[in-house]
Design an enzyme around this catalytic site. Structure first.
Site, mmCIF file in Angstrom:
data_model
loop_
_atom_site.group_PDB
_atom_site.id
_atom_site.type_symbol
_atom_site.label_atom_id
_atom_site.label_comp_id
_atom_site.label_asym_id
_atom_site.label_seq_id
_atom_site.Cartn_x
_atom_site.Cartn_y
_atom_site.Cartn_z
ATOM 1 N N PHE A 1 5.767 15.246 -27.579
ATOM 2 C CA PHE A 1 5.279 14.506 -28.756
ATOM 3 C C PHE A 1 4.017 13.684 -28.465
ATOM 4 O O PHE A 1 3.482 13.041 -29.343
ATOM 5 C CB PHE A 1 6.398 13.636 -29.341
ATOM 6 C CG PHE A 1 7.337 14.412 -30.247
ATOM 7 C CD1 PHE A 1 7.137 15.759 -30.527
ATOM 8 C CD2 PHE A 1 8.425 13.782 -30.840
ATOM 9 C CE1 PHE A 1 7.996 16.466 -31.369
ATOM 10 C CE2 PHE A 1 9.286 14.480 -31.685
ATOM 11 C CZ PHE A 1 9.074 15.819 -31.951
ATOM 12 N N ASP B 1 8.302 17.723 -16.124
ATOM 13 C CA ASP B 1 7.714 18.840 -16.878
ATOM 14 C C ASP B 1 6.194 18.742 -17.023
ATOM 15 O O ASP B 1 5.631 17.685 -17.229
ATOM 16 C CB ASP B 1 8.343 18.988 -18.261
ATOM 17 C CG ASP B 1 7.903 20.285 -18.927
ATOM 18 O OD1 ASP B 1 8.036 21.338 -18.305
ATOM 19 O OD2 ASP B 1 7.363 20.232 -20.054
ATOM 20 N N ASP C 1 9.659 24.180 -26.201
ATOM 21 C CA ASP C 1 8.501 23.706 -25.427
ATOM 22 C C ASP C 1 7.321 23.461 -26.368
ATOM 23 O O ASP C 1 6.175 23.829 -26.068
ATOM 24 C CB ASP C 1 8.119 24.686 -24.310
ATOM 25 C CG ASP C 1 7.190 24.039 -23.276
ATOM 26 O OD1 ASP C 1 6.953 22.813 -23.353
ATOM 27 O OD2 ASP C 1 6.693 24.763 -22.392
ATOM 28 N N HIS D 1 -1.681 20.873 -29.135
ATOM 29 C CA HIS D 1 -2.986 20.451 -28.611
ATOM 30 C C HIS D 1 -3.963 20.386 -29.764
ATOM 31 O O HIS D 1 -3.752 21.007 -30.819
ATOM 32 C CB HIS D 1 -3.496 21.453 -27.563
ATOM 33 C CG HIS D 1 -2.713 21.425 -26.280
ATOM 34 N ND1 HIS D 1 -2.740 20.373 -25.409
ATOM 35 C CD2 HIS D 1 -1.855 22.340 -25.740
ATOM 36 C CE1 HIS D 1 -1.947 20.627 -24.379
ATOM 37 N NE2 HIS D 1 -1.386 21.812 -24.563
#
Ligand code: DOR
Ligand code: ZN
Ligand code: ZN
Length: 439
Positions: free
Chosen positions: A63, A152, A305, A309
């Protein structure tokens, strides 16, 4: 206010229910699931022909807040989740600063409470600043609401640190969500290694980049007793190793993303960074094994996932653009189109992989429609066919390889804690934001 959902195909893995039933809830709690409930509920939803599932749970989203609000915020991410049928999401810690302290965990929880009715649960970093050296305080992070720890975006490359982290995670009983990627082996790769990468003129990412860390982390889980959850598995050997780990009785679970079970490297035909993600799209033999794994249950769940962007970042060349694609608003449709319609998963297994099992992994009492549980419910029309239009996404990230793809399966209602946070009928789509408290 009481709400009655009438005549839907109720899919609840916890009670192995797959039958036409009604669901009654009030004050955010499920009161009753039964055939032909007669009740004078103020609100009635006709679910004829629809799947009625426990609210979907995504164990893996980005997020971007704080630090990268030009890509996504908790508010916009939560809106995308609602539109995608998700009532609970787990947010990865690769923000700026990283979610590596109690203050940052509290920040995510408080911010989420302020802006959304869905559950946004923080995942904390394994090491300070995700720098791979100094392990964070798992006990305190868990006490304050972190549901897992993860690095991650990368792996903890130092095996000694990785082992120590798993030992501490086992002690505290918090799961480790592992992104498996050997940093040295990946070098400058941007897509799957092989003929296709040569043809496109790009450096490749071998399956072994993932496989060696999957192997290492399974062995470290065995060594420490940690609960290990393998993120975004993309290779056939990952599936085989998870199978072996399960046969040994290790506490290893694994997720597959919709893009990894839908597309192969052959989908990359131009210099389009909407097809660039980490791990990369693999070969058909990998996709086949991932689907087999999801069908048999070797692979436990579907996670997106979701990695938004900014447009300008994804407009760069394949080599220079960041890795990652959005996923929250296409996951249901891709799962129905690629798995349910093709007989890989039954509708009940879809509910298991997208809600029940994810809940088990983070030890949540959600992921089921059992009486007395929170009224987190997702209603889906499995027959609605349409074309994915990324301009309609609630997410700020429009970076998807699926724009223009014809799919089947549409979210009609997302109900979180008894509140309808999203609803759709032809010509009318509605995301309901959190009520702003009156001063
Ligand atoms: O494609 C990816 N994007 N893979 C990751 O591991 C990180 C993620 C991101 O944060 O953008
Ligand atoms: Zn990752
Ligand atoms: Zn990720």
């Amino acid at each position: 206010m009481k709400t009655l959902i009438k005549g839907g195909r109720v899919l609840d893995p916890a009670s192995k229910t797959d039958a036409v039933k009604d669901v009654l809830f009030e004050d955010g709690v499920i009161l009753k699931v039964a055939e032909n409930i007669t009740d004078d509920a103020e609100n009635v939803i006709d679910a004829d022909g629809m799947f009625v599932m426990p609210g979907l749970i995504d164990l893996h989203v980005h997020f971007r807040e704080p630090g990268f609000e030009h890509k996504e915020t908790i508010r916009t991410g939560a809106r995308a989740a609602a539109r995608g049928g998700f009532t609970t999401v787990c947010a990865m810690p690769n923000t700026k600063p990283a979610i590596d302290s109690v203050e940052m965990v509290r920040y995510i929880i408080d911010k989420a409470k302020e802006v959304t009715d869905i559950n946004v649960l923080p995942i904390a970093a394994i090491t300070a600043g995700q720098d791979g050296e100094y392990i964070t305080d798992f006990e305190k992070l868990k006490e304050n609401g972190a549901v897992a720890v993860s690095e991650d975006g990368k792996s903890v490359m130092n095996a000694r640190v990785a082992r120590q982290a798993m030992r501490l995670a086992a002690e505290v009983d918090i799961p480790v969500f592992a992104h498996c990627e050997d940093k040295n082996l990946v070098a400058r790769g941007v897509m799957n290694a092989g003929e296709k990468a040569k043809e496109m003129g790009f450096y490749g990412i071998m399956n072994a980049v993932e496989d060696v860390i999957v192997a290492r982390d399974i062995l470290l889980a065995k060594n420490t007793g940690a609960r290990l959850h393998l993120c975004h598995c993309s290779t056939k050997d990952s599936v085989r190793m998870v199978e072996l780990a399960k046969k040994e009785g290790l506490q290893v679970t694994a997720e597959v993303t919709p893009h990894h079970f839908t597309l192969t490297e052959d989908a990359i035909t131009s210099d389009d960074a909407n097809f660039k993600m980490n791990p990369p799209l693999r070969k058909q033999e990998d996709v086949d094994e991932l689907k087999e794994g999801l069908s048999s249950g070797i692979m436990d769940c579907i996670s997106t996932d979701h990695a938004p962007h900014h447009k300008t970042e994804k407009e760069r060349s394949f080599v220079d653009a960041p890795f990652g694609i959005t996923g929250l608003e296409t996951s249901v449709a891709l799962t129905i189109t690629e798995l349910v319609d093709k007989g890989v998963l039954t509708p009940l297994q879809m509910a298991e992989r997208m809600s029940y099992t994810p809940a088990q992994i983070i030890k949540s009492d959600r992921g089921t429609l059992l009486e007395g549980r929170p009224a987190d419910i997702t209603i889906i029309d499995p027959a609605d066919e349409y074309v994915i239009d990324s301009s309609m996404f609630a997410s700020m990230g429009k970076n998807t390889p699926f724009n223009g793809k014809t799919v089947k399966g549409r979210v009609r209602y997302t109900i979180a804690g008894g509140k309808t946070v999203y609803s759709y009928r032809p010509g009318c789509e509605c995301i309901v934001d959190k009520d702003v408290p009156k001063l």
